[in-house]
Design an enzyme around this catalytic site. Structure first.
Site, short mmCIF file in Angstrom:
data_model
loop_
_atom_site.label_atom_id
_atom_site.label_comp_id
_atom_site.label_asym_id
_atom_site.label_seq_id
_atom_site.Cartn_x
_atom_site.Cartn_y
_atom_site.Cartn_z
N GLY A 120 8.37 -1.34 6.15
CA GLY A 120 9.18 -2.47 6.47
C GLY A 120 10.51 -2.20 5.61
O GLY A 120 11.66 -2.46 6.47
N SER A 121 10.59 -1.96 4.44
CA SER A 121 11.73 -2.01 3.99
C SER A 121 12.49 -0.71 3.95
O SER A 121 11.71 0.71 3.90
CB SER A 121 11.68 -2.54 2.09
OG SER A 121 10.86 -1.43 1.60
N ARG B 26 10.32 -0.57 -12.94
CA ARG B 26 10.57 -1.56 -11.72
C ARG B 26 10.00 -2.96 -12.41
O ARG B 26 8.89 -2.96 -13.06
CB ARG B 26 9.60 -1.00 -10.71
CG ARG B 26 9.83 -2.06 -9.49
CD ARG B 26 9.63 -1.33 -8.08
NE ARG B 26 9.55 -2.70 -7.19
CZ ARG B 26 10.37 -3.61 -6.98
NH1 ARG B 26 11.55 -3.31 -7.34
NH2 ARG B 26 10.15 -4.52 -5.96
N TRP C 196 1.72 -12.62 -6.57
CA TRP C 196 3.12 -12.26 -7.02
C TRP C 196 3.77 -13.51 -7.55
O TRP C 196 5.06 -13.26 -7.76
CB TRP C 196 3.67 -11.37 -6.13
CG TRP C 196 2.92 -9.93 -6.12
CD1 TRP C 196 1.82 -9.43 -6.86
CD2 TRP C 196 3.10 -8.86 -5.25
NE1 TRP C 196 1.35 -8.40 -6.44
CE2 TRP C 196 2.16 -7.90 -5.32
CE3 TRP C 196 4.16 -8.72 -4.22
CZ2 TRP C 196 2.14 -6.71 -4.78
CZ3 TRP C 196 3.97 -7.31 -3.85
CH2 TRP C 196 3.18 -6.40 -3.73
N GLU D 67 -5.86 -6.66 -5.54
CA GLU D 67 -5.45 -6.80 -6.94
C GLU D 67 -5.92 -8.08 -7.59
O GLU D 67 -6.45 -8.10 -8.88
CB GLU D 67 -4.08 -6.83 -6.96
CG GLU D 67 -3.27 -7.38 -8.05
CD GLU D 67 -1.74 -7.76 -7.67
OE1 GLU D 67 -1.02 -6.80 -7.27
OE2 GLU D 67 -1.23 -8.79 -8.31
N HIS E 136 -0.49 -4.67 5.82
CA HIS E 136 -0.42 -3.33 5.15
C HIS E 136 -0.86 -3.68 3.44
O HIS E 136 -0.76 -4.74 2.98
CB HIS E 136 1.26 -3.06 5.07
CG HIS E 136 1.69 -2.20 3.85
ND1 HIS E 136 1.24 -0.95 3.85
CD2 HIS E 136 2.18 -2.24 2.48
CE1 HIS E 136 1.65 -0.34 2.58
NE2 HIS E 136 2.12 -1.35 1.92
N HIS F 168 6.35 6.43 -3.92
CA HIS F 168 6.52 5.87 -5.27
C HIS F 168 7.06 7.23 -6.43
O HIS F 168 7.17 7.04 -7.35
CB HIS F 168 5.20 5.53 -5.98
CG HIS F 168 5.21 3.91 -5.50
ND1 HIS F 168 4.63 3.70 -4.35
CD2 HIS F 168 5.32 2.80 -6.17
CE1 HIS F 168 4.50 2.41 -4.25
NE2 HIS F 168 5.09 1.93 -5.18
N1 GLN Z 1 6.97 -4.75 3.72
C1 GLN Z 1 7.01 -4.45 2.30
C2 GLN Z 1 8.12 -3.25 2.10
O1 GLN Z 1 8.20 -2.55 3.15
C3 GLN Z 1 5.85 -4.11 2.06
C4 GLN Z 1 6.05 -3.77 0.37
C5 GLN Z 1 4.59 -3.62 -0.38
O2 GLN Z 1 3.70 -3.42 0.30
N2 GLN Z 1 4.35 -3.67 -1.64
O3 GLN Z 1 8.85 -3.37 1.16
ZN ZN Z 2 2.70 -1.20 0.13
#
Ligand code: GLN
Ligand code: ZN
Length: 745
Positions: free
Chosen positions: A424-425, A507, A553, A597, A633, A686
């Site tokens: 996505g991002s 982060r 979150w 989580e 996801h 990451h």
């Molecule tokens: N769509 C979000 C991104 O790509 C998913 C981020 C995530 O799973 N933490 O940033």
């Molecule tokens: Zn993710």
């Protein structure tokens, strides 16, 4: 030297600094802009500030060693010498070895990153093998103790306890190494005692989860052994995030001088304590102030509970229910919150005051304790949303049969085998962040901002076309954060200006406050997605955050069941999905990275959670037509326990973290007969490492062994927003090349 514990404490405190100074310093060090000495100076300043604040608030038992450059579990690994050989042999300085374990280096992948119990904090999973050579290295706790002492503040060093440390570790039966590890803890405790440390805090939160009788026996044996040490500080075993069950009486059979119990997340601890029999001269540290949420404590109720504990134990101290690491630093700097919300909140600094006030009230009486406010003002109520929820039926959470959906989607999308996509991002460049800051400051108007973001979307689309990806994304440049972004647009949420909380390493996130009934005012993402789609003939994924993750979150209201709050969010998302579909978007991804989580820590509570969690996701996603492809996801967790729930989400495609855990999750999915699309992450985003084409191919080969090619997708582990463009381009090029060459075979 006084040996009494004191009457008020916190189990830990935010270490990031009021203005995220630590993040900035650590990132500057990584980028080579400052050296280790400058980093250490900033860090020491932050530590001193925290200790002084706590002392000035009149907290009479103050923790230390709760500071960390990256993660306190990693700190404990270093303190016991559990540094895997692959990092030790890099020959780096101690500090750089530490950061290499956290972030990877050269060809060495980082330690695995996983969520800390039910929180959105991530710790680094220690790697313990039969030949891990435990050696005591109490440098850090000793140094912090000494630093505080130099300021005239006596502190209580905090370490992850030995049993929890091993239960969190990965490797070939780490828990079998408990005896060896205890030798090392014993030597650390002795070293602390020699430095004059009166109390040490050992955290054992792993025991609020289901544990075998053998694990409980081992806990008892461990603290009996540490307790019998001749030369040691007094031991405070802290537990939090839930109920201890049989571990509570077990700990009381050991010589430890203080036991901490969470009476917020684990109210049943009180009964256990009452049933446990005489507590002797032991101190009970009663966690009465919620360290995991931002609402003010109902002080009257807390005092009633505290008084019950006082009747059971000779010595009682009041504390936060867990470390305050999980809440923002200070409410007093939030000047833009509505007064009726502000007056119901408490952040870390305010929670310290609550703890102190409770400690004093239990001793001196309740005359000065304010009466609680009603939980929700009438204006936070939305009767339309409530009526809609009440009218839902099971059909609202059910899509058509998968086989038909899959056929309809393939006919419409016409994708190759091993379709490539991203999560996505795309990178959140400094330029994007500056544009957002300027928008907030009023130096860039809404049109200018919109243009800037559109240019970025176009750039991201062109790049993906060039790279040859099959299903594109718009890149999420307009989103500061995947939850905050929706929080800012929905009724029932408020945003803070400075409410940062550490998520992992440097982060930080700024969770929204979900205080009232949730409703969508207008479409939230449609414009961005349709703009992106207008630029390309390839499908662009609409991109939403799922209800469970939005709750996980955010700081969520506690005056109604989470299931109801989740369904309110789901209805808003359902309307958004319908609008995206109507606007011509053929693929919609609804992210639920937090599904695992927030799984309750005790198995008896998990079924009910998974039912509402899955139900809310399906409510959000099942309003679309068969030929709209729904993706989800998930990331950064051990998914084994929720694997059937992942299946029950009924998404057409599930992308999932897999590269750090070497594709383990695919075996789990295969075992339960998961039969829809799956994209195991083949690039660990990451870490700043660029995976080679061979590495990606190797990961895909492993995946192909577990999943038929026809259902396999190729994608990174997670979104790319924390990465830079050079690494993203290189890595995606390798990813596409690996997929293309495998396709050809
Ligand atoms: N769509 C979000 C991104 O790509 C998913 C981020 C995530 O799973 N933490 O940033
Ligand atoms: Zn993710």
């Amino acid at each position: 030297m006084s040996t009494s514990f004191g009457q008020s404490t916190v189990l830990g405190y935010p270490r990031i600094g009021a203005n995220r100074e630590l993040k900035k310093a650590v990132e500057a060090y990584w980028a080579g802009r400052i050296d280790a000495g400058e980093l250490e100076t900033t860090a020491a300043g932050l530590r001193a500030e925290v200790w002084q604040q706590l002392r000035n608030a009149r907290l009479d038992s103050i923790p230390s060693n709760t500071f960390s450059y990256y993660d306190h579990v990693l700190d404990t690994a270093v303190a016991v010498g559990a540094i895997p050989a692959r990092f030790a042999r890099l020959g780096l300085s101690d500090l750089d070895t530490y950061f290499a374990m956290a972030r990877g280096a050269d060809t060495e992948p980082a330690l695995e990153l996983t969520k800390w119990f039910g929180t959105n904090y991530h710790y680094l999973v220690p790697e313990i093998t039969p030949d891990t050579d435990f050696t005591p290295n109490p440098t850090k706790p000793l140094a912090e103790y000494g630093e505080a002492k130099a300021l005239g503040i006596t502190t209580r060093p905090v370490l992850v306890g030995p049993a929890t440390f091993l239960l969190l570790a990965k490797g070939d039966d780490p828990f079998a190494r408990l005896d060896d590890l205890l030798d090392t803890y014993a030597r650390i405790l002795t070293a602390l005692a020699e430095a004059g440390v009166a109390w040490v805090q050992l955290d054992e939160p792993a025991y609020v989860m289901d544990r075998t009788p053998a694990e409980i026996d081992a806990l008892r044996a461990a603290y009996t052994r540490l307790g019998e040490l001749e030369h040691r500080p007094r031991i405070f075993v802290a537990t939090y995030f839930g109920e201890l069950g049989n571990a509570l009486p077990a700990l009381l059979e050991t010589p430890v001088e203080a036991l901490g119990i969470d009476l917020v997340a684990g109210p049943g601890n009180l009964q256990r304590l009452a049933a446990a029999g005489p507590l002797g001269g032991r101190t009970i540290v009663a966690g009465l102030v919620d360290g995991h949420n931002v609402w003010r404590t109902d002080l009257r109720a807390a005092i009633t509970t505290g008084a019950t504990v006082t009747a059971l134990a000779d010595h009682v101290a009041i504390s936060s229910s867990c470390s305050l690491l999980h809440v923002p630093v200070d409410l007093s700097v939030e000047t833009r919150l509505a007064p009726e919300l502000f007056e119901r909140l408490a952040f870390a600094r305010q929670k310290v005051d609550e703890v102190v006030l409770l400690g004093t009230a239990l001793r001196d009486g309740t005359a000065h304790v304010p009466v609680p406010l009603p939980s929700a003002p009438a204006g936070w109520h939305n009767s339309d949303v409530r009526a809609r929820l009440a009218a839902l039926s099971p059909a609202d959470r059910q899509r058509g049969a998968y086989a038909e959906r899959a056929a309809a989607q393939q006919a419409r999308l016409n994708l190759p085998d091993l379709p490539t996509t991203t999560i996505g991002s795309f990178p959140q460049t400094a330029e994007l962040r500056t544009a957002r800051a300027r928008l907030r400051a009023g130096t860039l108007d809404a049109d200018g901002y919109q243009q800037r973001m559109r240019a970025e979307v176009e750039h991201v689309i062109r790049l993906q076309e060039q790279l040859g990806l099959d299903v594109l994304v718009h890149g999420e440049p307009e989103r500061n954060d995947m939850v905050q972004y929706f929080g800012e647009q929905l009724d029932g949420f408020a945003a803070t200006d400075h409410g940062w909380v550490q998520s992992y390493g440097s982060r930080c996130v700024r969770p929204p406050l979900l205080y009232g009934d949730v409703a969508r005012k207008q479409p939230m993402t449609v414009e961005w997605s349709t703009y992106a789609q207008s630029l390309t003939s390839r499908p662009v994924k609409g991109m939403l955050t799922g209800p469970v993750t939005i709750l996980a979150w955010s700081f969520v209201r506690t005056d109604q069941p989470l299931a109801d709050t989740a369904d309110q969010v789901a209805l808003a998302l359902r309307d958004e999905c319908a609008d995206l579909q109507a606007a011509g978007i053929k693929v919609i991804q609804v992210d639920e990275p937090a599904l695992r989580e927030t799984l309750p820590l005790r198995s008896q509570d998990q079924k009910a959670y998974l039912e509402w969690a899955v139900g809310s996701f399906r409510l959000a996603t099942s309003g679309v037509a068969d030929d709209t492809q729904v993706h989800t996801h998930l990331c950064y967790s051990e998914f084994g326990e929720v694997i059937t729930a992942i299946d029950a989400l009924d998404a057409d495609v599930t992308s999932i973290e897999a590269s750090r855990s070497k594709m383990e999750v695919l075996g789990d999915l295969a075992a339960i007969g998961y039969g829809r699309g799956v994209g195991p992450g083949v690039w660990d985003i990451h870490s700043p490492r660029v995976p080679s084409q061979d590495e990606v191919t190797e990961a895909l080969r492993r995946a192909i062994a577990a999943v038929p090619v026809s259902r396999l997708w190729v994608n990174p582990d997670c979104g790319l927003k924390t990465r830079g463009y050079p690494e993203v381009e290189a890595s995606l090029r390798h990813l596409v090349a690996a997929a293309t060459s495998l396709r050809a075979n």
